[in-house]
Design a protein around this motif. Structure first.
Motif, PDB file in Angstrom:
ATOM      1  N   GLU A   1      31.565  41.754  22.613  1.00 17.98           N
ATOM      2  CA  GLU A   1      32.810  41.560  21.867  1.00 17.98           C
ATOM      3  C   GLU A   1      33.874  42.559  22.323  1.00 17.98           C
ATOM      4  OE1 GLU A   1      31.933  41.835  17.765  1.00 17.98           O
ATOM      5  OE2 GLU A   1      30.759  39.973  17.687  1.00 17.98           O
ATOM      6  N   HIS A   2      33.467  43.831  22.491  1.00 17.81           N
ATOM      7  CA  HIS A   2      34.427  44.837  22.938  1.00 17.81           C
ATOM      8  C   HIS A   2      34.925  44.556  24.354  1.00 17.81           C
ATOM      9  CE1 HIS A   2      33.731  46.897  19.299  1.00 17.81           C
ATOM     10  NE2 HIS A   2      32.623  47.541  19.636  1.00 17.81           N
ATOM     11  N   LEU A   3      34.038  44.086  25.228  1.00 21.09           N
ATOM     12  CA  LEU A   3      34.443  43.763  26.596  1.00 21.09           C
ATOM     13  C   LEU A   3      35.428  42.608  26.611  1.00 21.09           C
ATOM     14  CD1 LEU A   3      34.148  44.148  29.635  1.00 21.09           C
ATOM     15  CD2 LEU A   3      32.167  42.621  29.573  1.00 21.09           C
ATOM     16  N   ASP A   4      35.178  41.593  25.793  1.00 25.29           N
ATOM     17  CA  ASP A   4      36.103  40.454  25.728  1.00 25.29           C
ATOM     18  C   ASP A   4      37.472  40.893  25.208  1.00 25.29           C
ATOM     19  OD1 ASP A   4      36.524  37.441  25.760  1.00 25.29           O
ATOM     20  OD2 ASP A   4      36.961  37.886  23.661  1.00 25.29           O
ATOM     21  N   ALA A   5      37.472  41.741  24.171  1.00 23.40           N
ATOM     22  CA  ALA A   5      38.752  42.236  23.644  1.00 23.40           C
ATOM     23  C   ALA A   5      39.485  43.075  24.684  1.00 23.40           C
ATOM     24  CB  ALA A   5      38.501  43.051  22.373  1.00 23.40           C
ATOM     25  N   LEU A   6      38.736  43.892  25.436  1.00 24.56           N
ATOM     26  CA  LEU A   6      39.356  44.721  26.471  1.00 24.56           C
ATOM     27  C   LEU A   6      39.958  43.870  27.579  1.00 24.56           C
ATOM     28  CD1 LEU A   6      39.907  47.509  27.701  1.00 24.56           C
ATOM     29  CD2 LEU A   6      37.626  47.419  28.728  1.00 24.56           C
ATOM     30  N   GLN A   7      39.255  42.834  27.986  1.00 22.86           N
ATOM     31  CA  GLN A   7      39.782  41.954  29.030  1.00 22.86           C
ATOM     32  C   GLN A   7      41.038  41.229  28.563  1.00 22.86           C
ATOM     33  OE1 GLN A   7      36.420  39.471  29.938  1.00 22.86           O
ATOM     34  NE2 GLN A   7      35.524  40.936  31.378  1.00 22.86           N
TER      35      GLN A   7
ATOM     36  N   PHE B   1      48.477  43.128  29.030  1.00 25.06           N
ATOM     37  CA  PHE B   1      49.266  44.222  29.579  1.00 25.06           C
ATOM     38  C   PHE B   1      49.749  43.905  30.995  1.00 25.06           C
ATOM     39  CE2 PHE B   1      49.416  48.112  32.168  1.00 25.06           C
ATOM     40  CZ  PHE B   1      50.434  48.781  31.511  1.00 25.06           C
ATOM     41  N   THR B   2      48.893  43.252  31.798  1.00 26.25           N
ATOM     42  CA  THR B   2      49.301  42.881  33.160  1.00 26.25           C
ATOM     43  C   THR B   2      50.472  41.909  33.129  1.00 26.25           C
ATOM     44  OG1 THR B   2      47.035  43.209  33.955  1.00 26.25           O
ATOM     45  CG2 THR B   2      48.489  41.890  35.321  1.00 26.25           C
ATOM     46  N   ASN B   3      50.395  40.903  32.242  1.00 22.96           N
ATOM     47  CA  ASN B   3      51.509  39.954  32.122  1.00 22.96           C
ATOM     48  C   ASN B   3      52.779  40.657  31.663  1.00 22.96           C
ATOM     49  OD1 ASN B   3      49.803  37.870  32.863  1.00 22.96           O
ATOM     50  ND2 ASN B   3      49.267  37.366  30.756  1.00 22.96           N
ATOM     51  N   TYR B   4      52.635  41.583  30.719  1.00 22.93           N
ATOM     52  CA  TYR B   4      53.802  42.320  30.241  1.00 22.93           C
ATOM     53  C   TYR B   4      54.411  43.176  31.348  1.00 22.93           C
ATOM     54  CZ  TYR B   4      56.402  46.099  28.039  1.00 22.93           C
ATOM     55  OH  TYR B   4      57.362  47.026  27.720  1.00 22.93           O
ATOM     56  N   ARG B   5      53.555  43.837  32.136  1.00 23.68           N
ATOM     57  CA  ARG B   5      54.061  44.685  33.216  1.00 23.68           C
ATOM     58  C   ARG B   5      54.798  43.853  34.265  1.00 23.68           C
ATOM     59  NH1 ARG B   5      49.640  47.481  36.861  1.00 23.68           N
ATOM     60  NH2 ARG B   5      49.401  45.256  37.363  1.00 23.68           N
ATOM     61  N   ASN B   6      54.217  42.713  34.651  1.00 29.53           N
ATOM     62  CA  ASN B   6      54.877  41.862  35.646  1.00 29.53           C
ATOM     63  C   ASN B   6      56.201  41.319  35.122  1.00 29.53           C
ATOM     64  OD1 ASN B   6      52.677  42.267  37.319  1.00 29.53           O
ATOM     65  ND2 ASN B   6      51.642  40.385  36.694  1.00 29.53           N
TER      66      ASN B   6
END
Length: 231
Positions: free
Chosen positions: A100-106, A112-117
């Motif tokens: 669950e934590h890994l899915d939330a992190l991904q 964040f990647t979409n926001y940065r781009n």
């Protein structure tokens, strides 16, 4: 006269040590003379009755009620896994939480990647708009400098200043275009005059009135030129 028996009426026949007796246990209703059978008298406690007079509940009734309410017959069992079973359960629980934590992190990383781009694109677009606004404001000055060059009136310190101005504009991606002899392109050229020539094979620029400027692929101003073409 016959002497009356003081003991009462004579005993019925067949009486002896245990004479026959009959008792009428019927009761008369209030509504009439109809008689109804008398209710049986309870002379002893019924099986399963407590001393208080209320029937005793069977053993295990509370547990059965709890199992019926939950719907799962295993809920009534009071046991906990121990030993290797407990460790396996803890490992499975830890793996589920880790997934669950890994899915939330991904998900957060993708967001964040979409926001940065998107932020980088917006930043580049804002920068280009700023350079375009400055270039549009400097166009009259640049046109005067270009005319002075064509007439040979720009020399000395003024020529050095004009050269530095062109170099600084190039740093921001500003490009000057429009030269005599290049093929006419309606997407970047604005024809102010047109002439014909018998020797011409295609429409070409024979006069540059005002050069054009562009930032990257965006044309800020088309070059204003004179065109000569075949008859």
């Amino acid at each position: 006269m016959t002497e009356e028996n003081p003991q009462g009426p004579p005993e019925p026949e067949g009486s002896g040590e245990h004479p026959f007796q009959f008792r009428d246990k019927r009761k008369v209703n209030n509504s009439g003379d109809q008689s109804r059978p008398a209710e049986p008298e309870v002379s002893a406690e019924q099986p399963g009755e407590s001393g208080s007079g209320s029937p005793a509940e069977p053993a295990g009734a509370d547990q059965a009620d709890q199992q019926g309410a939950s719907g799962d017959p295993l809920d009534g069992l009071d046991f906990e896994p121990s030993g290797e079973a407990a460790e396996a359960a803890e490992v499975l629980k830890a793996k589920a939480e880790a997934a669950e934590h890994l899915d939330a992190l991904q998900r957060e990383r993708a967001s964040f990647t979409n926001y940065r781009n998107r932020a980088l694109r917006d930043q580049e677009a804002a920068r280009n708009r700023g350079v375009q606004d400055v270039l549009t404001a400097l166009l009259p000055v640049l046109d005067d400098v270009e005319r002075a060059k064509q007439h040979g009136e720009l020399s000395g310190a003024m020529a050095a200043i004009a050269e530095k101005l062109d170099q600084n504009l190039q740093k921001f991606g500003v490009e000057r275009f429009g030269k005599v002899g290049e093929e006419f392109d309606p997407t970047v050229h604005e024809a102010l005059m047109h002439s014909t020539d018998a020797d011409a094979t295609a429409a070409t620029v024979n006069l540059v009135v005002e050069p054009g400027y562009k930032i990257g692929d965006k044309v800020v101003r088309a070059a204003r030129v004179g065109v000569v073409g075949p008859e």
